[in-house]
Design a protein around this motif. Structure first.
Motif, PDB file in Angstrom:
ATOM      1  N   GLU A 259      -3.903  -8.325   7.966  1.00  0.00           N
ATOM      2  CA  GLU A 259      -5.030  -7.749   8.677  1.00  0.00           C
ATOM      3  C   GLU A 259      -4.766  -7.646  10.171  1.00  0.00           C
ATOM      4  O   GLU A 259      -5.172  -6.673  10.823  1.00  0.00           O
TER       5      GLU A 259
ATOM      6  N   THR B  70      -1.776   8.877  10.317  1.00  0.00           N
ATOM      7  CA  THR B  70      -1.672   8.216   9.024  1.00  0.00           C
ATOM      8  C   THR B  70      -0.317   8.516   8.425  1.00  0.00           C
ATOM      9  O   THR B  70       0.146   9.664   8.464  1.00  0.00           O
TER      10      THR B  70
ATOM     11  N   ILE C 201      -0.625   3.966   5.404  1.00  0.00           N
ATOM     12  CA  ILE C 201      -1.280   3.168   6.433  1.00  0.00           C
ATOM     13  C   ILE C 201      -1.856   4.105   7.485  1.00  0.00           C
ATOM     14  O   ILE C 201      -1.221   5.086   7.877  1.00  0.00           O
TER      15      ILE C 201
ATOM     16  N   GLY D 270      -8.948   2.481   9.985  1.00  0.00           N
ATOM     17  CA  GLY D 270      -9.527   2.764   8.691  1.00  0.00           C
ATOM     18  C   GLY D 270      -8.483   2.861   7.595  1.00  0.00           C
ATOM     19  O   GLY D 270      -7.383   2.299   7.696  1.00  0.00           O
ATOM     20  N   GLU D 271      -8.816   3.613   6.554  1.00  0.00           N
ATOM     21  CA  GLU D 271      -7.952   3.749   5.396  1.00  0.00           C
ATOM     22  C   GLU D 271      -7.346   5.147   5.348  1.00  0.00           C
ATOM     23  O   GLU D 271      -7.918   6.112   5.862  1.00  0.00           O
ATOM     24  N   PRO D 272      -6.181   5.299   4.718  1.00  0.00           N
ATOM     25  CA  PRO D 272      -5.602   6.636   4.548  1.00  0.00           C
ATOM     26  C   PRO D 272      -6.562   7.551   3.794  1.00  0.00           C
ATOM     27  O   PRO D 272      -7.264   7.118   2.878  1.00  0.00           O
TER      28      PRO D 272
ATOM     29  N   TYR E 291       2.456   7.997   5.048  1.00  0.00           N
ATOM     30  CA  TYR E 291       2.590   7.757   3.611  1.00  0.00           C
ATOM     31  C   TYR E 291       4.054   7.511   3.281  1.00  0.00           C
ATOM     32  O   TYR E 291       4.957   7.950   4.009  1.00  0.00           O
TER      33      TYR E 291
ATOM     34  N   GLN F  38       0.844  -1.190   0.000  1.00  0.00           N
ATOM     35  CA  GLN F  38       0.000   0.000   0.000  1.00  0.00           C
ATOM     36  C   GLN F  38       0.884   1.247   0.000  1.00  0.00           C
ATOM     37  O   GLN F  38       2.031   1.215   0.419  1.00  0.00           O
TER      38      GLN F  38
END
Length: 606
Positions: A116, A103, A33, A37-39, A105, A30
């Motif tokens: 997971e 988050t 992270i 949830g998601e970025p 990057y 990815q």
């Protein structure tokens, strides 16, 4: 170190085989992270939301600090280094977006891969990544950095390293870490470790470096010049490897970042008035309103900017060392808080303009709520109910004074609490249970007139209780050494907290850190409730559980009465050169760590 190093690289335990390898099929690389949830930013983002990709390059920022320094290595315990070096002169595999709670990057790493259950993490380095001397940043450098920081570096790095079961190179530019505990934050923590050049230290002792050796990093800024204890100048590297990365667009705009050091706060303020520095954060609201009328402001050469934020207040005040017998008793700590006449002090120092910190996470959604604990918060507290201090379950508020200098009501309550703890007043002197006069030392660093003024008012209040506190003011280097060794009774305390508290909370408040020199558990708290709630926070499966666990932790810490809180800063007040410009979009963290040096730019007047 070599044997330990290679054992770490090659050791793959049965647990990893059952958990880590079994979950490999669930993972894929990815671009970022998030803790939950998601970025928020997509893989093809062009810049961070609060950065200006069109910002010009050039200019300089000159800031000031009170104190001195005797080291340029911010990664070890020994010595005192400028705090900003850790963030401006070094990079990590991932970079943080300060407009999201937590988050990351890709920065040195082009991708991150986790299953997971986050039982392992794999990073893939960018092929173009290189150090400031032009040599490639390799997997070998990354592995050496993690091993060395985790075993010989500052204690802040050791907690995460102890949770690494194995480290191995999985490809020409890939490295994988498998974990020996369940901790969802670990992939993010490891993503933020600074990366150093292994070859630089082959014939050097990493733990002894000071001003003779400047660690080589990959960041856009390098240390160009310094004078011990006086200033440090960092210059933007024109050959910086990452200048075309989307993450770096609109960042590292200034040609020079210079940090000047002064003996006290007044000298620092005079340096702003005299043009020696061109950016200064003012922490006193009254001074901001009444003393910023000097010529440079009136001419418009210096601009006053107020920057809001949504982050927690953190805790600022005076910490009591529970390793000392007197402060081991919570009733004594409570008495010291009652004796601190905040309303009177706030009026004297800020004209009553600044609100008081009410808890460690106040001013944010993570802060404890008024009244009794309910719902999920109460459920988190219930297993520890027997050890909790009064207020944790029922609700806790700091004592409020009547605003007068005498503070009679709170002084009476302080005396009552001390009597409950076995203290008595004999001939006007507060006497401890052992029959000796109750006295303690308040440790301060030279240079902060404001803290000294606050303590002067406080010691006058203590005298009304028959307590003669000794105030010791020493130079910053001695102060750092004594703080690192917990050699104090009471001392000034400042702990910034984020919207994504995690493993660093163990360094701040964990029982294991209480006896570890250099840790940030200055109060010496050892609490199964604190440790358990930090674990619950780290392993929360949802935002709701995370928030509830943090609010429960906030209750335990605040009702623990470890710190006498002073006023909070829910905005930043920055006086700066008119050419220093910041984007219209302010991140949720506001003026936090390197926001100013990261995304501000120099805009020449037309």
């Amino acid at each position: 170190m070599g044997t330990h190093f290679f054992r770490r690289i090659t050791a793959i335990s049965s647990m990893i085989g059952a958990i880590g390898l079994g979950s490999a099929t669930l993972a894929e690389p990815q671009h970022g992270i998030a803790m939950y949830g998601e970025p928020a930013l997509p893989p093809d983002f062009v810049a961070l939301p609060y950065a200006n990709p069109d910002a010009p390059k050039g200019g300089r920022i000159v800031t000031a600090e009170v104190g001195s320094f005797d080291s340029l290595n911010p990664h070890i315990l020994k010595g005192s280094s400028p705090w900003a070096l850790r963030f401006t002169a070094y990079e990590s595999l991932m970079g943080r977006n300060w407009d999201e709670p937590f988050t990351l990057y890709g920065l040195l790493a082009e991708s991150i891969e986790v299953p997971e259950d986050r039982s392992w993490v794999e990073f893939t380095l960018r092929e173009e990544a290189e150090f400031s001397d032009g040599t490639p940043a390799t997997v070998e450098d990354v592995m050496w950095s993690y091993e060395t920081l985790g075993t010989e570096g500052h204690p802040r790095y050791r907690g995460g390293w102890d949770k690494v079961a194995s480290m191995e190179q999985t490809g020409p530019r890939s490295i994988r870490f498998d974990f020996n505990v369940e901790d969802r934050e670990l992939p993010l923590i490891l993503g933020l470790r600074p990366i150093l050049k292994k070859a630089q230290w082959e014939d050097e002792d990493f733990t002894e470096s000071g001003l003779d050796t400047i660690p080589i990093g990959t960041a856009p800024y390098v240390v160009e010049d310094f004078e011990a204890g006086r200033y440090v100048s960092l210059r933007r590297n024109p050959d910086y490897w990452g200048r075309d990365l989307p993450f770096m667009q609109g960042q590292a705009n200034l040609d020079e970042i210079r940090m000047e050091f002064f003996g006290d706060a007044q000298a620092m303020f005079e340096a702003l008035k005299g043009g020696i520095i061109n950016s200064h954060r003012e922490t006193n609201a009254d001074k901001w309103e009444t003393q910023y009328d000097f010529p440079a402001v009136e001419r418009g050469d210096i601009v006053k900017s107020v920057i809001p934020h949504q982050r927690p207040s953190g805790m600022i005040g005076f910490v009591m060392n529970t390793r000392r017998d007197a402060f081991a008793d919570w009733r004594v700590r409570d008495a010291m808080i009652h004796a601190f006449n905040f309303e009177f002090i706030n009026d004297a120092m800020t004209g009553g303009q600044q609100e008081r910190i009410t808890s460690y996470f106040s001013n944010s959604v993570l802060g404890m709520q008024p009244g009794p604990a309910t719902g999920r918060v109460a459920e988190y507290l219930e297993p520890y109910k027997a050890e909790l201090l009064p207020g944790a379950m029922e609700g806790y508020e700091l004592p409020a004074g009547d605003g007068s200098a005498r503070n009679r009501g709170n002084v009476r309550r302080a005396i009552s609490l001390l009597e409950e703890a076995g203290y008595t007043i004999e001939d006007g002197v507060m006497t401890a249970p052992d029959g000796e006069p109750f006295t303690f030392e308040i440790l301060l660093a030279q240079g902060s007139q404001e803290n000294q003024a606050i303590i002067d008012l406080y010691t006058q209040a203590l005298e009304r209780l028959g307590i003669a506190a000794q105030v010791t003011v020493i130079d910053p280097a001695q102060h750092t050494e004594r703080i690192n060794n917990f050699d104090f009774d009471m001392a000034y305390y400042q702990r910034g907290l984020s919207l994504s508290p995690g493993n660093e909370q163990k360094l701040y408040f964990g029982a294991e850190a209480a006896d570890q020199p250099g840790s940030r558990n200055l109060m010496g708290v050892k609490s199964t409730a604190v440790d358990g709630l930090i674990d619950a926070m780290l392993n929360a499966g949802s935002t709701e559980d995370f928030t509830a666990a943090t609010r429960a932790l906030d209750r335990v810490l605040t009702s623990g009465r470890y710190v006498i809180p002073v006023y909070q800063w829910n905005v930043s007040r920055i006086a700066h050169a008119k050419e220093l410009t910041y984007p219209e979009t302010i991140p949720i963290y506001g003026d936090w760590f390197t926001w100013q040096t990261d995304v501000w730019w120099w805009e020449e007047a037309e």
